[in-house]
Design a protein around this motif. Structure first.
Motif, short mmCIF file in Angstrom:
data_model
loop_
_atom_site.label_atom_id
_atom_site.label_comp_id
_atom_site.label_asym_id
_atom_site.label_seq_id
_atom_site.Cartn_x
_atom_site.Cartn_y
_atom_site.Cartn_z
N TRP A 6 0.86 -1.18 0.00
CA TRP A 6 0.00 0.00 0.00
C TRP A 6 0.89 1.23 0.00
O TRP A 6 1.91 1.28 0.67
N ASN A 7 0.51 2.21 -0.76
CA ASN A 7 1.23 3.48 -0.79
C ASN A 7 0.23 4.57 -0.42
O ASN A 7 -0.88 4.59 -0.96
N ASP A 8 0.60 5.45 0.47
CA ASP A 8 -0.33 6.49 0.92
C ASP A 8 -0.83 7.39 -0.22
O ASP A 8 -1.86 8.04 -0.08
N ARG A 9 -0.14 7.38 -1.34
CA ARG A 9 -0.63 8.18 -2.47
C ARG A 9 -1.93 7.61 -3.03
O ARG A 9 -2.63 8.27 -3.79
N PHE A 10 -2.28 6.36 -2.64
CA PHE A 10 -3.55 5.75 -3.05
C PHE A 10 -4.73 6.31 -2.26
O PHE A 10 -5.88 6.13 -2.65
N GLU A 15 -11.80 8.42 4.83
CA GLU A 15 -11.22 7.36 5.65
C GLU A 15 -11.90 6.01 5.47
O GLU A 15 -11.23 4.99 5.39
N THR A 16 -13.22 5.97 5.37
CA THR A 16 -13.89 4.66 5.23
C THR A 16 -13.50 3.98 3.92
O THR A 16 -13.31 2.77 3.88
N ILE A 17 -13.37 4.75 2.88
CA ILE A 17 -12.99 4.18 1.58
C ILE A 17 -11.51 3.82 1.57
O ILE A 17 -11.12 2.75 1.11
N ASP A 18 -10.67 4.69 2.11
CA ASP A 18 -9.24 4.39 2.19
C ASP A 18 -9.00 3.12 3.01
O ASP A 18 -8.19 2.27 2.64
N LYS A 19 -9.75 2.98 4.10
CA LYS A 19 -9.62 1.79 4.95
C LYS A 19 -10.03 0.54 4.17
O LYS A 19 -9.36 -0.50 4.25
N ALA A 20 -11.10 0.62 3.42
CA ALA A 20 -11.54 -0.53 2.62
C ALA A 20 -10.51 -0.89 1.56
O ALA A 20 -10.23 -2.07 1.31
N HIS A 21 -9.92 0.12 0.93
CA HIS A 21 -8.89 -0.14 -0.08
C HIS A 21 -7.66 -0.81 0.56
O HIS A 21 -7.10 -1.75 -0.01
N ARG A 22 -7.26 -0.33 1.72
CA ARG A 22 -6.14 -0.97 2.43
C ARG A 22 -6.47 -2.42 2.78
O ARG A 22 -5.62 -3.31 2.70
N ARG A 23 -7.72 -2.66 3.15
CA ARG A 23 -8.16 -4.03 3.48
C ARG A 23 -8.06 -4.93 2.25
O ARG A 23 -7.66 -6.09 2.36
N LEU A 24 -8.42 -4.42 1.08
CA LEU A 24 -8.30 -5.22 -0.15
C LEU A 24 -6.85 -5.62 -0.39
O LEU A 24 -6.56 -6.76 -0.75
#
Length: 109
Positions: A6-10, A15-24
């Protein structure tokens, strides 16, 4: 096989969407790890891909609901990407994994 990072530029700043993307990313990395254990490889990957699909579809639904709630300008385009992933890419990947008996190569793909 190397994990995907994961790169923070993603981050998009929701936050809820970023968290879901990190979970993927985390789910995919777990699949990579499980594939390295030949005693668990097939069963773990079979169950893992089902979980990945389920989580992805849940995420798409939540993300689309959020985009509609803010009248996101690119909603139709983004929804089309989700639809393509749901209707074509995920089923094709699952079929490939099964046909190749969850080989290292198919999981890497």
């Amino acid at each position: 096989m190397n994990e995907i990072k994961w790169n923070d530029r993603f981050n998009i700043g929701i936050e809820t969407i970023d968290k879901a993307h990190r979970r993927l990313f985390s789910i995919v990395n777990k699949l990579i790890m499980l594939n390295e254990d030949s005693t668990k490889q097939r069963h773990a990957c079979h169950e893992g891909i089902k979980y990945f699909q389920s989580y992805t579809l849940k995420h798409f639904s939540e993300e689309e609901e959020y985009m509609r709630s803010i009248n996101y300008d690119n909603y139709v385009t983004h929804k089309a990407l989700h639809d393509n992933m749901r209707d074509h890419i995920l089923p094709t990947l699952e079929r490939e994994l099964e046909q190749q008996k969850y080989s290292v190569e198919s999981v890497q793909h």
